[in-house]
Design a protein around this motif. Structure first.
Motif, PDB file in Angstrom:
ATOM      1  N   ASP A   1     -16.362 -23.607  60.151  1.00  0.00           N
ATOM      2  CA  ASP A   1     -15.399 -23.970  59.059  1.00  0.00           C
ATOM      3  C   ASP A   1     -14.894 -22.942  58.448  1.00  0.00           C
ATOM      4  O   ASP A   1     -13.936 -23.010  57.934  1.00  0.00           O
TER       5      ASP A   1
ATOM      6  N   ASN B   1      -6.402 -20.457  58.273  1.00  0.00           N
ATOM      7  CA  ASN B   1      -5.490 -21.193  57.537  1.00  0.00           C
ATOM      8  C   ASN B   1      -4.929 -20.493  56.396  1.00  0.00           C
ATOM      9  O   ASN B   1      -4.284 -21.175  55.655  1.00  0.00           O
TER      10      ASN B   1
ATOM     11  N   GLU C   1     -11.158 -30.952  66.818  1.00  0.00           N
ATOM     12  CA  GLU C   1     -11.173 -30.654  65.680  1.00  0.00           C
ATOM     13  C   GLU C   1     -10.519 -29.575  65.215  1.00  0.00           C
ATOM     14  O   GLU C   1      -9.843 -29.528  64.218  1.00  0.00           O
TER      15      GLU C   1
ATOM     16  N   ARG D   1      -7.020 -29.546  62.589  1.00  0.00           N
ATOM     17  CA  ARG D   1      -7.208 -28.837  61.485  1.00  0.00           C
ATOM     18  C   ARG D   1      -6.164 -27.494  61.342  1.00  0.00           C
ATOM     19  O   ARG D   1      -6.043 -27.065  60.288  1.00  0.00           O
TER      20      ARG D   1
END
Ligand code: NAD
Length: 500
Positions: free
Chosen positions: A404, A411, A431, A435
């Motif tokens: 994560d 990002n 995933e 994302r």
């Protein structure tokens, strides 16, 4: 028509006439493998640009009215000529760009695929229709060309990037002005010679050369309707702003910093191969280059050692002479100095040099623009090297304990061109692809560059505009949709009239 493409300085093409304009400034083209000057480029200004735009504008009405299948026939002939000249075009790419012959052939092949796609233009241009939208009323759509379009290209794919633009633009019925990169104009000139030989009428395709002055004249010209740009982000952003301010439709693709995630369950050998090709193919001069390997959890222990060994085994050499060379020079001496400067800054800010390619000796080429493959380990988000596009043979390694955290860091990057993941887990791949904030995603694929029939789909600071190059978005970019709603009444004999 006389062929001038092998002479220096580089000619412009206006109305199917090649000529060398007299310009105050020139730029030189070098063979990066040797450092030799191989051509001179006239830096055109508003006068030459206006002549090209006027020629394209005059050719537009007849070309727009040419049935799509006839426009496609020119492209079918063009495709055959490209195949016949495949090796010569690839050699030209290697000579002025420095790619290996294998990479140059890839550039030409991917370019030809766009021409093949554009050959299907009668099918691609079809609209929608629905009858009885109200009693006795039908509705249909047609797509019509914009008019004069221009294409401004970077140096890194001398065939593919121009082919993203002009084959679809002219297939859609537009006329075109191509401004190749002043660093690699020779292959572009040859591409257009072949297009003219395929039977394109005068004025449909034109070439001018230059830098900012030439581009500004194109962006500001009132008869230009559409602008395609590919290059670095700051310039792409400016092209978008200036072009739209002058009422043009603009698509402007910019730079990149692509993150490649490596999960502990990934296949070691295939992942290392994917990373090495992604980072060092074309000496890192790809907008889809793997810039940063994001190793998650225990992946670092398994991958960093084999990665170092693989990178150290890459043979740097004269791609124009030595078929064993696996990586060539970068485009200019200045660019090499810039990339080395970024590496130095990374080291100064705390990154560890795992493989140092700053000094490399290529026998027989003391003046070539060479830099060896370089790997910086333990790169962190706070470092400039983590964010700036290097566009050279440099791979960063970032280590994360947590998936994560790694996604959040990726990002936070300004760019959003490509992102990849190597993993054996469908769940984690899903995933990731859901994302990650990037327009082109690879799953166990190191360079997820879409082929001709999909858009080249950059996001964020990697793209300015709405419609990307290639595929259906390319067709939409180069056309405007018209919606026709029709109702027919009985007419008396006396009211019948004719238009011809
Ligand atoms: P660049 O931005 O220096 O030049 C691109 C084009 O813009 C050239 O034709 C150049 O003559 C022109 N130009 C240069 N300065 C200008 C100015 N001030 N105003 C107007 N036009 C100007 O790019 P480059 O070095 O040739 O190519 C490398 C860049 O292209 C990298 O950033 C790379 O990521 C990017 N690129 C992006 C994609 C993509 O699809 N996103 C594809 C290929 C390359």
């Amino acid at each position: 028509m006389r062929s001038l493409a092998k002479l220096t300085p580089c000619p412009v093409l206006i109305d199917n006439e090649w000529s060398v304009p007299e310009t105050a400034a020139h730029s030189v083209v070098c063979n990066p493998s040797s450092g030799e000057t191989i051509a001179e480029v006239p830096m055109c200004g508003a006068v030459v640009v206006d002549a090209a735009v006027q020629a394209a504008h005059a050719a537009f009405p007849a070309w727009m009215e040419t049935p799509p299948i006839e426009r496609a026939r020119v492209l079918f002939r063009y495709k055959m000529l490209l195949e016949e000249n495949f090796e010569a075009l690839s050699e030209s790419v290697t000579r002025e760009h420095g790619k290996t012959m294998t990479e140059a052939r890839g550039d030409v092949r991917r370019g030809i695929e766009v021409v093949e796609y554009a050959c299907g233009i009668p099918e691609l241009l079809k609209g929608d229709s629905l009858e009885n939208i109200a009693p006795g009323i039908d509705c249909h759509t047609v797509r019509q060309p914009l008019g004069v379009c221009v294409g401004i290209c970077p140096y890194n794919f001398p065939v593919l990037v121009p082919m993203w633009m002009f084959p679809l633009a002219i297939a859609c019925g537009n006329t075109f002005i191509f401004k190749p990169s002043e660093k690699v104009p020779l292959t572009g000139i040859r591409l257009i010679e072949l297009l003219i030989d395929a039977g394109l009428p005068p004025g449909v395709m034109n070439i001018v050369h230059g830098g900012r002055e030439c581009v500004d004249a194109l962006l500001e010209h009132p008869l230009v309707r559409g602008v395609s740009f590919v290059g670095s982000s700051e310039i792409a952003k400016r092209i978008f702003e200036v072009g739209t301010k002058h009422g043009k439709r603009v698509q402007a693709a910019g730079g990149a910093k692509n993150f490649v995630f490596v999960m502990p369950d990934a296949h070691v050998e295939k992942t290392v191969d994917g990373l090495v090709d992604g980072a060092f193919g074309c000496a890192g001069q790809r907008c889809m280059a793997a810039s940063t390997a994001v190793v998650v959890g225990s992946a670092a222990e398994q991958f960093v050692g084999p990665l170092k060994d693989a990178v150290e085994s890459i043979q740097v050499g004269r791609t124009d002479r030595d078929p064993a060379a696996q990586m060539g020079a970068v485009i200019t001496r200045e660019h090499r100095e810039r990339v080395i400067g970024l590496v130095n800054e990374g080291v100064a800010s705390g990154a560890e040099l795992l493989v140092d390619g700053r000094e490399v000796n290529v026998p027989g080429a003391p003046d070539g623009f060479y830099m060896g493959p370089t790997v910086l380990d333990r790169v962190e988000d706070r470092m400039k090297i983590c964010h700036d596009e290097t566009f050279g043979p440099v791979l960063n390694v970032m280590r994360f304990e947590d998936f994560d955290d790694a996604v959040e860091t990726a990002n936070r990057q300004a760019y959003g061109n490509g992102a990849c993941i190597f993993t054996a887990s469908g769940k984690i791949a899903r995933e990731f692809s859901h994302r990650i904030q990037a327009g082109m995603v690879g799953i166990n694929v190191g360079v997820p560059a879409p082929l001709a029939y999909f858009p080249f789909s950059g996001w964020n600071y990697s793209f300015f505009g709405d419609l990307h190059v290639q595929g259906r978005e390319g067709v939409m970019f180069y056309t405007r949709e018209k919606v026709v709603t029709s109702r027919w009444h009985n007419v008396g004999e006396g009211e019948i009239w004719h238009t011809d």
